[in-house]
Design a protein around this motif. Sequence first.
Motif, short mmCIF file in Angstrom:
data_model
loop_
_atom_site.label_atom_id
_atom_site.label_comp_id
_atom_site.label_asym_id
_atom_site.label_seq_id
_atom_site.Cartn_x
_atom_site.Cartn_y
_atom_site.Cartn_z
N LYS A 156 87.84 -1.02 31.45
CA LYS A 156 86.96 -1.35 32.57
C LYS A 156 85.53 -1.11 32.12
O LYS A 156 85.20 -0.04 31.61
N TYR A 157 84.68 -2.12 32.33
CA TYR A 157 83.29 -2.02 31.86
C TYR A 157 82.36 -2.51 32.96
O TYR A 157 82.51 -3.62 33.47
N ASN A 158 81.40 -1.66 33.35
CA ASN A 158 80.40 -2.06 34.33
C ASN A 158 79.15 -2.53 33.58
O ASN A 158 78.50 -1.73 32.90
N TYR A 159 78.86 -3.83 33.68
CA TYR A 159 77.77 -4.36 32.88
C TYR A 159 76.39 -4.04 33.47
O TYR A 159 75.36 -4.40 32.89
N THR B 41 82.05 2.78 30.74
CA THR B 41 83.31 2.24 30.22
C THR B 41 84.45 3.23 30.45
O THR B 41 84.27 4.44 30.33
N LYS B 42 85.61 2.69 30.79
CA LYS B 42 86.80 3.52 30.93
C LYS B 42 87.98 2.77 30.31
O LYS B 42 88.05 1.54 30.41
N THR B 43 88.93 3.50 29.72
CA THR B 43 90.06 2.88 29.03
C THR B 43 91.39 3.44 29.54
O THR B 43 91.50 4.64 29.79
N TRP B 44 92.37 2.55 29.68
CA TRP B 44 93.74 2.94 29.96
C TRP B 44 94.59 2.62 28.74
O TRP B 44 94.56 1.48 28.24
#
Length: 358
Positions: free
Chosen positions: A137-140, A145-148
Amino acid sequence: LPYNEGLFELYDESFGIANKQIWSVTQDKNKNFWFGTEKGVTKIESSKSPFDKLGKVINYGIKDGLSSLLKVNTLFEDSEDNFWAGMNDGVFKLSKGSNKWSNENLKIDTKGKGIRAILEGKKGDLWFATYGGGLIKYNYKNKETKTWLMVDDNEENGLKSNALYALVYDPKGFIWIATNGGGISRLDIEKNTIITINKKRGLLHEIVYCLTLDKNGLLWFGTKGGGIYSYDGKKLSNYDSKSGLFSDNIYSIVCDNNNNIWVGTSLGIDKFNQNSKTFQHYGKDDGFLGLDNNLNTAFKDKDGNLWFGTVQGAVRYFAEKNINNPIEPLTYITGIKVFLKETPFPHNHQYTYKQNHL
């Protein structure tokens, strides 16, 4: 009987597309078409009529800021009209009004972990399916950034594979994830929890290539070797070659305006009628010249036409031209040849045993 004349149209290099290997098809808010190819991105301006040839062609390559690897796995337009290209060595952004792509730094190493799918959640949040790096998940806007990632089999909350093929957003607040060997996973965005549908829950084929939701919100997905499945949240239903599918390896899937499910295989495309539970196949003899479909390239445009990315180009299916003719054709016998010679039709409707070659 189906009337198939002009049902399909093939767009390849002769039309100006950068390369005939099509890996992604999408359409922007202005109805222009975008194609991710083996050699960059092609934009084709839309025509006034959905049945006309498309317009001006613009190609983007290395000189326009794209990766030197060039292969574009997926394309996506966000809510602010920026375009994103998922490639094998990262994510590239074409800002609104710009003609140059730029490499977006996700602060995570994605090289060799190709970006296979992109979708948007809340404004500014983009979700990336990677092949080897899990879900990102990336907020531009704030660049967070977050990763699963994959978890052990005995853990419930997590992916069962880091190699992802496809994503689909569910209005119920979920993201469905197709994985290589880990079945399908469902991320609850608000609760930040993941459940997985795999062999433990009755899914016999855990390599899932593609996903779509139908008009009733039912999840459909295509597998390697197992045909297609539907899932209503409780029950899995399976349809394969024994049910009438032409191939059990399903590379792409899309739902049309009539709630039919279309799938792309290496042997053409099949339409599944949910009411009659029957399949109709379209191959080369039916005008589908692409034949061999690529992964996750099926797309429905704003006019209800379907697109399929193939090894031979992008194939457009004109839904409104598929006319079913309920009147059976009449058959007339206008002449008869026996041993290749014109012969009068016998009054008693019988020939001798020697007249056995008509």
